[in-house]
Design an enzyme around this catalytic site. Structure first.
Site, PDB file in Angstrom:
ATOM      1  N   HIS A  27     -41.847 100.697  -9.391  1.00  0.00           N
ATOM      2  CA  HIS A  27     -41.202  99.399  -9.201  1.00  0.00           C
ATOM      3  C   HIS A  27     -40.322  99.383  -7.950  1.00  0.00           C
ATOM      4  CE1 HIS A  27     -37.060 100.241 -10.772  1.00  0.00           C
ATOM      5  NE2 HIS A  27     -37.661 101.030 -11.651  1.00  0.00           N
ATOM      6  N   ASP A  39     -34.785 105.977  -8.516  1.00  0.00           N
ATOM      7  CA  ASP A  39     -35.127 104.861  -9.392  1.00  0.00           C
ATOM      8  C   ASP A  39     -35.256 103.572  -8.584  1.00  0.00           C
ATOM      9  OD1 ASP A  39     -35.605 103.381 -11.686  1.00  0.00           O
ATOM     10  OD2 ASP A  39     -33.482 103.151 -12.157  1.00  0.00           O
ATOM     11  N   GLU A  73     -38.223  94.980 -12.087  1.00  0.00           N
ATOM     12  CA  GLU A  73     -38.167  95.808 -13.298  1.00  0.00           C
ATOM     13  C   GLU A  73     -36.743  95.873 -13.841  1.00  0.00           C
ATOM     14  OE1 GLU A  73     -37.528  99.609 -15.573  1.00  0.00           O
ATOM     15  OE2 GLU A  73     -36.586  98.910 -13.726  1.00  0.00           O
ATOM     16  N   GLU A  74     -35.781  95.991 -12.932  1.00  0.00           N
ATOM     17  CA  GLU A  74     -34.393  96.215 -13.349  1.00  0.00           C
ATOM     18  C   GLU A  74     -33.761  95.006 -14.031  1.00  0.00           C
ATOM     19  OE1 GLU A  74     -33.085  99.014 -13.396  1.00  0.00           O
ATOM     20  OE2 GLU A  74     -33.693 100.254 -11.700  1.00  0.00           O
ATOM     21  N   ASP A 101     -41.795 106.305 -13.125  1.00  0.00           N
ATOM     22  CA  ASP A 101     -40.437 105.742 -13.118  1.00  0.00           C
ATOM     23  C   ASP A 101     -39.481 106.726 -13.772  1.00  0.00           C
ATOM     24  OD1 ASP A 101     -38.283 104.035 -12.822  1.00  0.00           O
ATOM     25  OD2 ASP A 101     -38.814 102.757 -14.529  1.00  0.00           O
ATOM     26  N   HIS A 176     -28.779 104.679 -11.311  1.00  0.00           N
ATOM     27  CA  HIS A 176     -27.943 103.466 -11.294  1.00  0.00           C
ATOM     28  C   HIS A 176     -26.535 103.744 -10.769  1.00  0.00           C
ATOM     29  CE1 HIS A 176     -30.488 101.013 -14.428  1.00  0.00           C
ATOM     30  NE2 HIS A 176     -31.203 101.461 -13.397  1.00  0.00           N
TER      31      HIS A 176
END
Length: 227
Positions: A27, A39, A73-74, A101, A176
C-alpha cells in the site's frame, strides 16, 4: 476530508491464461509522521521489484501477474474497496491476492487464508513445497489462517489471500512513528523478502491448475472446442 486518489497498477501478462489474475501488492499511503519506509514503502518496493525481477529473468508465467499499489490502506481501505467494485465482474478470474505489509525485514513466512479450510490446507501444503526450495533466503514457515490488510477484503469474494511475513521483532520500534525512515531498512533483508515475494507470485501464477480448485469465470463461459 476525502479527496480523489488512485491505485497504481502494472501487469506481466500471462502466456497461457492471461484472463486469470494473481495480484502482488503493497500500500502506497503511510501514517502522517515519518516516511513510511517499513509501513509500507517496503511492501511497495517488493511488489515492483518482483515484477521487474521476473522481466529481467525473462520469466512469463501461465497467468497474469498484476501489481497493485493500494491507496488509503491507513484510513479506510478505499483503494482495495474501489478495486473490488471496479473489477466485480472479473473476481471469479482472480486466482490469488498477495500483499506485503509487514515491514522490510528478512522473510519468515507465507500466510494463506481461504474461507474453505480444506482448500486452505491444500494450498498450504503446496506452499510448503515452495518454501523448502527457498532455503537460501532463510527458513520460511507457512501460516494458514493469515493474510494481510488490503487483500483480506478478498476473503468475502472467495479469492484466497496471502501475506508475506518478516522478522518483525523491531517493526513496532518504527511503525506509525517519526522513526519509520529509509535508513532503518536493511537493503539485504529487503532484497531477500522481495525475492521470496517474487517466488510466491510466480509459483501461484505458474501452477498448471488453480490452487483454489475453482474454474475461472472466463473458462466457464468459453465454448468447448470441437474436432
Amino acid at each position: 476530508d476525502d479527496a480523489p486518489s488512485a491505485n497504481v497498477v502494472a501487469e506481466l501478462r500471462g502466456r497461457e491464461k492471461p484472463e486469470e489474475i494473481v495480484i502482488l501488492s503493497g500500500h502506497l499511503d503511510s501514517w502522517d509522521v515519518g516516511q513510511g519506509a517499513h509501513d509500507d514503502g517496503a511492501g511497495v518496493v517488493m511488489a515492483m521489484e518482483a515484477l521487474a525481477s521476473l522481466r529481467r529473468l525473462g520469466l512469463r508465467p501461465r497467468r497474469t501477474l498484476r501489481v497493485v499499489l493500494w491507496t488509503n490502506e491507513e484510513n479506510g481501505m478505499a483503494g482495495v474497496n474501489g478495486y473490488l467494485k471496479t473489477h466485480a465482474a472479473a473476481l471469479g478470474d482472480h486466482v490469488a491476492a498477495i500483499e506485503a505489509d509487514a515491514g522490510g525485514f528478512a522473510p519468515v513466512g507465507f500466510g494463506v487464508f481461504a474461507d474453505d479450510k480444506a482448500r486452505e490446507s491444500a494450498i498450504a501444503a503446496q506452499l510448503r513445497g515452495l518454501a523448502a526450495l527457498l532455503g537460501e533466503l532463510g527458513a520460511i514457515e507457512v501460516m494458514p489462517g493469515r493474510s494481510a490488510p488490503d487483500v483480506s477484503r478478498f476473503h468475502a469474494h472467495d479469492v484466497p489471500a496471502f501475506g508475506l511475513f518478516t522478522h518483525g521483532e523491531r517493526y513496532f520500534d518504527y511503525h506509525h512513528s517519526h522513526a519509520d525512515t529509509v535508513d532503518k531498512v536493511d537493503p539485504g533483508e529487503l532484497a531477500r523478502s522481495a525475492a521470496a515475494f517474487a517466488a510466491l507470485g510466480y509459483f501461484l501464477a505458474e501452477l498448471p491448475d488453480r490452487p483454489d480448485g475453482r474454474v475461472s469465470a472466463a473458462a466457464a463461459v468459453r465454448p468447448a472446442k470441437t474436432r
